[in-house]
Write a protein that holds these residues in place. Structure first.
Motif, PDB file in Angstrom:
ATOM      1  N   TYR A  12       0.699  -1.103   0.108  1.00  0.00           N
ATOM      2  CA  TYR A  12      -0.075  -0.013   0.091  1.00  0.00           C
ATOM      3  C   TYR A  12       0.985   1.164  -0.114  1.00  0.00           C
ATOM      4  CZ  TYR A  12      -3.806  -3.163   1.132  1.00  0.00           C
ATOM      5  OH  TYR A  12      -4.537  -4.209   1.452  1.00  0.00           O
ATOM      6  N   GLN A  13       1.969   1.198   0.861  1.00  0.00           N
ATOM      7  CA  GLN A  13       2.895   2.524   0.872  1.00  0.00           C
ATOM      8  C   GLN A  13       3.459   2.643  -0.595  1.00  0.00           C
ATOM      9  OE1 GLN A  13       3.337   4.437   3.388  1.00  0.00           O
ATOM     10  NE2 GLN A  13       4.397   5.755   1.710  1.00  0.00           N
ATOM     11  N   ALA A  14       3.971   1.451  -1.452  1.00  0.00           N
ATOM     12  CA  ALA A  14       4.298   1.646  -2.746  1.00  0.00           C
ATOM     13  C   ALA A  14       3.116   2.374  -3.533  1.00  0.00           C
ATOM     14  CB  ALA A  14       4.701   0.243  -3.194  1.00  0.00           C
TER      15      ALA A  14
ATOM     16  N   GLY B 193       3.030   1.841  -8.500  1.00  0.00           N
ATOM     17  CA  GLY B 193       2.006   1.049  -9.499  1.00  0.00           C
ATOM     18  C   GLY B 193       0.785   1.340  -8.841  1.00  0.00           C
ATOM     19  N   ILE B 194       0.153   0.227  -9.342  1.00  0.00           N
ATOM     20  CA  ILE B 194      -1.539  -0.153  -8.756  1.00  0.00           C
ATOM     21  C   ILE B 194      -1.361  -1.357  -7.949  1.00  0.00           C
ATOM     22  CG2 ILE B 194      -3.823  -0.634  -9.613  1.00  0.00           C
ATOM     23  CD1 ILE B 194      -3.018   0.583 -12.075  1.00  0.00           C
ATOM     24  N   ALA B 195      -1.936  -1.356  -6.694  1.00  0.00           N
ATOM     25  CA  ALA B 195      -1.885  -2.504  -5.800  1.00  0.00           C
ATOM     26  C   ALA B 195      -3.227  -3.016  -5.930  1.00  0.00           C
ATOM     27  CB  ALA B 195      -1.433  -1.956  -4.324  1.00  0.00           C
ATOM     28  N   MET B 196      -3.340  -4.102  -5.503  1.00  0.00           N
ATOM     29  CA  MET B 196      -4.901  -4.697  -5.115  1.00  0.00           C
ATOM     30  C   MET B 196      -5.255  -4.428  -3.775  1.00  0.00           C
ATOM     31  SD  MET B 196      -7.635  -6.087  -6.501  1.00  0.00           S
ATOM     32  CE  MET B 196      -6.774  -5.948  -8.123  1.00  0.00           C
ATOM     33  N   GLY B 197      -6.082  -3.675  -3.441  1.00  0.00           N
ATOM     34  CA  GLY B 197      -6.250  -3.105  -1.904  1.00  0.00           C
ATOM     35  C   GLY B 197      -7.389  -3.671  -1.430  1.00  0.00           C
ATOM     36  N   GLN B 198      -7.679  -3.403   0.010  1.00  0.00           N
ATOM     37  CA  GLN B 198      -8.806  -4.073   0.765  1.00  0.00           C
ATOM     38  C   GLN B 198      -9.300  -2.595   1.118  1.00  0.00           C
ATOM     39  OE1 GLN B 198      -7.423  -7.410   3.524  1.00  0.00           O
ATOM     40  NE2 GLN B 198      -5.477  -6.575   2.961  1.00  0.00           N
ATOM     41  N   PRO B 199     -10.391  -2.287   0.717  1.00  0.00           N
ATOM     42  CA  PRO B 199     -11.319  -0.934   1.195  1.00  0.00           C
ATOM     43  C   PRO B 199     -11.436  -0.777   2.527  1.00  0.00           C
ATOM     44  CG  PRO B 199     -12.212  -1.940  -0.859  1.00  0.00           C
ATOM     45  CD  PRO B 199     -11.260  -3.084  -0.265  1.00  0.00           C
TER      46      PRO B 199
END
Length: 304
Positions: A236-238, A244-250
């Motif tokens: 997430y920090q990256a 780039g694009i991360a796969m996040g948990q809302p």
């Protein structure tokens, strides 16, 4: 007080339940009051005392119309066993009090701790000032036989053998990135357009990108080299730093999404059959405090 020290031989000890009932009845001088203290019926007390009398072969009480009185043997016997029951009660109270004063130990993932739990802990302290919570982070699934913890929050399907689990919320994922990254790169109109950017992966959540892309009707190119990070926190920090694009948990990124420091280039969340669960060992000794933490967590989830 006389202590019954003697040779190391097997000593005749009566059944403990009738003995406990007799001690209570002798202390109160009443089967009815003993029944009230023990939470049983008066006939049940009478039966237990009769069992003890049969075992000992002596009468312990005079049962008369005017009431209940101890026999001579019953009076002597009660005076000798009463200190033992007082010692048991005091030792139990000391043990329970010490446990209640000790912190409740909770194991969580580092990302869950930093991004979801931490900002809610002040509310727990406000609601339950008497409850001390000590947290530790770990990635491996909890093992209550090995880990010195009372409860855990972990990701899975909730079917862990030998544990009681309570569902908190589903594991929902969607792509996130810095708005500056999109402003300086190619437009994103479809899920496949995301592949034109570096994709950021978390070591412990390697299925996130493949699962999301498959559900969105796209697939990673075999030639695309993933940027792998050792934790979701670093991933997430990256993303925040525009790598780039991360796969996040809302659920973990509420603050960043609300502030706009992270955005969703494709607002298409994926919910799999995974979720976060509050798990405890069965028959936990500290049920009252466990229930406080569990109920507080459910209240926080419901509040959003």
């Amino acid at each position: 007080m006389t202590f019954c020290n003697g040779p190391e031989t097997v000593r005749p000890i009566p059944p403990l339940n009738p003995l406990h009932v007799f001690e209570c009845a002798a202390r109160h001088g009443s089967f009815t009051k003993a029944a009230e203290e023990l939470g049983v019926t008066q006939p049940a007390v009478s039966r237990q005392v009769a069992l003890l009398e049969d075992y000992l072969g002596v009468r312990l009480f005079h049962r008369e119309t005017r009431g209940l009185t101890l026999t001579g043997e019953g009076k002597r016997y009660a005076s000798q066993i009463a200190p033992a029951f007082r010692c048991i009660a005091e030792a139990t109270d000391e043990l329970v009090s010490a446990r209640a004063a000790a912190p409740l130990k909770l194991q969580v993932y580092a990302t869950f701790m930093a991004k979801w739990l931490m900002r809610r802990l002040p509310q727990l302290q406000t609601n339950h000032p008497d409850l001390r919570l000590r947290t530790r982070t770990a990635v491996t699934p909890v093992d209550f036989a090995r880990d010195n913890v009372d409860a855990a929050i972990q990701l899975g399907t909730g079917d862990w053998q030998g544990m009681d689990s309570v569902f908190l919320f589903a594991d929902e994922i969607l792509p996130v990135c810095s708005p500056a990254l999109l402003a300086g790169g190619p437009p994103v109109k479809t899920s496949a357009d995301l592949l034109r950017y570096p994709l950021l992966h978390s070591h412990y959540r390697r299925r996130d990108w493949p699962d999301w892309l498959e559900a969105a009707g796209a697939a990673m190119a075999d030639t695309q080299e993933p940027l792998m990070f050792p934790s979701s926190l670093l991933t997430y920090q990256a993303a925040l730093d525009g790598l780039g694009i991360a796969m996040g948990q809302p659920a973990m990124l509420e603050t960043e999404l609300r502030s706009g420091s992270l955005v969703c280039p494709i607002d298409r969340p994926l919910r799999r059959d995974l979720g976060y669960y509050f798990v405890v060992p069965p028959n936990h000794q500290d049920r009252a405090r466990i229930a406080k933490v569990r109920n507080w967590l459910l209240e926080q989830v419901a509040a959003g």
